[in-house]
Design an enzyme around this catalytic site. Structure first.
Site, PDB file in Angstrom:
ATOM      1  N   ILE A 138     -15.825  -2.292  16.331  1.00 23.18           N
ATOM      2  CA  ILE A 138     -16.002  -0.974  16.928  1.00 23.18           C
ATOM      3  C   ILE A 138     -15.241   0.014  16.062  1.00 23.18           C
ATOM      4  O   ILE A 138     -14.347  -0.358  15.306  1.00 23.18           O
ATOM      5  CB  ILE A 138     -15.531  -0.911  18.406  1.00 23.18           C
ATOM      6  CG1 ILE A 138     -14.073  -1.349  18.554  1.00 23.18           C
ATOM      7  CG2 ILE A 138     -16.426  -1.742  19.301  1.00 23.18           C
ATOM      8  CD1 ILE A 138     -13.545  -1.269  19.988  1.00 23.18           C
ATOM      9  N   ASP A 139     -15.623   1.287  16.154  1.00 25.84           N
ATOM     10  CA  ASP A 139     -15.037   2.306  15.285  1.00 25.84           C
ATOM     11  C   ASP A 139     -13.542   2.489  15.546  1.00 25.84           C
ATOM     12  O   ASP A 139     -13.037   2.168  16.626  1.00 25.84           O
ATOM     13  CB  ASP A 139     -15.738   3.650  15.490  1.00 25.84           C
ATOM     14  CG  ASP A 139     -17.216   3.599  15.144  1.00 25.84           C
ATOM     15  OD1 ASP A 139     -17.586   2.758  14.307  1.00 25.84           O
ATOM     16  OD2 ASP A 139     -17.986   4.390  15.720  1.00 25.84           O
ATOM     17  N   MET A 140     -12.875   3.043  14.569  1.00 26.19           N
ATOM     18  CA  MET A 140     -11.427   3.265  14.654  1.00 26.19           C
ATOM     19  C   MET A 140     -11.038   4.021  15.922  1.00 26.19           C
ATOM     20  O   MET A 140     -10.070   3.665  16.589  1.00 26.19           O
ATOM     21  CB  MET A 140     -10.950   4.038  13.417  1.00 26.19           C
ATOM     22  CG  MET A 140      -9.476   4.394  13.433  1.00 26.19           C
ATOM     23  SD  MET A 140      -8.910   5.216  11.927  1.00 26.19           S
ATOM     24  CE  MET A 140      -9.694   6.816  12.108  1.00 26.19           C
ATOM     25  N   THR A 142     -12.856   4.398  18.657  1.00 25.30           N
ATOM     26  CA  THR A 142     -13.424   3.835  19.885  1.00 25.30           C
ATOM     27  C   THR A 142     -12.444   2.807  20.418  1.00 25.30           C
ATOM     28  O   THR A 142     -11.894   2.010  19.662  1.00 25.30           O
ATOM     29  CB  THR A 142     -14.784   3.169  19.604  1.00 25.30           C
ATOM     30  OG1 THR A 142     -15.697   4.151  19.123  1.00 25.30           O
ATOM     31  CG2 THR A 142     -15.354   2.534  20.859  1.00 25.30           C
ATOM     32  N   ARG A 239     -23.040   6.977  19.151  1.00 26.50           N
ATOM     33  CA  ARG A 239     -22.725   8.322  18.687  1.00 26.50           C
ATOM     34  C   ARG A 239     -23.959   8.999  18.091  1.00 26.50           C
ATOM     35  O   ARG A 239     -24.246  10.162  18.374  1.00 26.50           O
ATOM     36  CB  ARG A 239     -21.595   8.247  17.659  1.00 26.50           C
ATOM     37  CG  ARG A 239     -20.306   7.657  18.226  1.00 26.50           C
ATOM     38  CD  ARG A 239     -19.321   7.268  17.125  1.00 26.50           C
ATOM     39  NE  ARG A 239     -18.910   8.429  16.353  1.00 26.50           N
ATOM     40  CZ  ARG A 239     -18.174   8.341  15.251  1.00 26.50           C
ATOM     41  NH1 ARG A 239     -17.794   7.140  14.793  1.00 26.50           N
ATOM     42  NH2 ARG A 239     -17.834   9.432  14.591  1.00 26.50           N
TER      43      ARG A 239
END
Length: 308
Positions: A138-140, A142, A239
């Site tokens: 998962i993104d930084m 998130t 997103r």
């Protein structure tokens, strides 16, 4: 470096070479051997082959297995929030601002650094020395739940479930605007943004299939709390998809969302994850409550003290 040279027997006739090598060299996973084949480390009768090559009796197979690379990643005691752990998998609740694995500009403080301290050498190696144990990301900015695999068998099992879209993944987000429909589906391929390679975009020419289901949990005057269920797991999927329908996530200035005071990045939380356990086949599901900053903003929205 280990070198193998042997002849295919009659039982190997018409069998894919990647499957045959997996059965023959039981200590190596199929994914690892497929990687070696792609790298040209496997030859048949003196010529490189592809993973789908069909063997014939008395084919001469040569295989080179390089020594494991030593990594410079340093274990760090990051006090990871471990939700569940056994001998094969662990579930970690990732905080905002933590990168999953080392990359340019992020050599320390990543989830992998913390995992190496917590698990020592008990992590799957399929994704290489920079991503031990990592089967999805998962993104930084998130927050929320991730599955980490502690051996290659578990990694292969979880990866297969991800590929067939059988893993439950539910995210919670604050999205800008007023939704006309209380639920819906965004089915649009995602690929690199042709005008900015650092961003993703709905790309119908070169994008890969991507499906996000969403439903509105609470509608406020200028934004909504939504739940998103993923069928696929493309980079920045939620997103990009929500931005593409006019509802970018709060804090996600990269994809058109409004900035949120004192909050870094998008308001997105991986709240529920469920899967079949690699060892038992039992379905397991875990949940994580919204982080404190997210709950605080929700309180302010419910009181009408803030708009976006």
């Amino acid at each position: 470096m280990n070198r193998y040279c042997f002849m295919a027997d009659q039982d190997a006739e018409n069998e894919r070479i990647d499957k045959y090598l997996t059965d023959y060299l039981k200590k190596h996973s199929r994914s690892f051997l497929q990687k070696l084949i792609k790298e040209g480390q496997v030859s048949v009768n003196g010529k490189p082959v592809k993973n789908n090559y069909r063997l014939h009796e008395e084919d001469r197979i040569e295989l080179t297995v390089p020594e494991p690379l030593q990594t410079d990643i340093l274990p760090e005691n990051l006090n990871l929030d471990i939700v569940y752990e056994d001998d094969s998998v662990l579930i970690v609740n990732k905080p905002k601002g933590m990168v999953v694995h080392p990359s340019a500009g992020h050599a320390s403080g990543t989830l992998v650094n913390g995992l190496m301290y917590h698990c020592k050498d008990r992590l799957s190696g399929i994704n290489g020395v920079l991503r031990p144990g990592i089967v999805h990301r998962i993104d930084m900015d998130t927050t929320g739940l991730l599955i980490v695999c502690k051996n290659d068998q578990a990694h292969n099992c979880i990866a297969a479930q991800l590929k067939e879209h059988s893993i439950t993944r539910r995210y919670y987000a604050l999205a800008k605007g007023h939704f006309k429909e209380m639920e819906g589906t965004v089915d649009a391929p995602i690929g690199r943004n042709p005008s900015n390679r650092l961003k993703m975009a709905v790309n119908r020419q070169t994008g890969k299939n991507a499906v996000t289901h969403y439903r509105v949990l609470e509608q406020f005057s200028s934004c909504a709390l939504i739940e998103c269920r993923l069928e696929t797991g493309r980079t920045h999927q939620i997103r990009v998809h929500m931005s593409s329908i006019g509802h970018p996530l709060l804090g996600d200035t990269i994809y058109g969302g409004p900035a949120v005071k004192n909050v870094q990045g998008q308001m997105l939380h991986a709240g529920i994850i469920g899967f079949m356990h690699p060892d038992t086949g039992e379905y397991m599901e875990f949940s994580s409550e919204l982080p404190g900053y997210f709950r605080d903003i929700l309180k302010r929205l419910r009181k009408g003290n803030v708009k976006y």
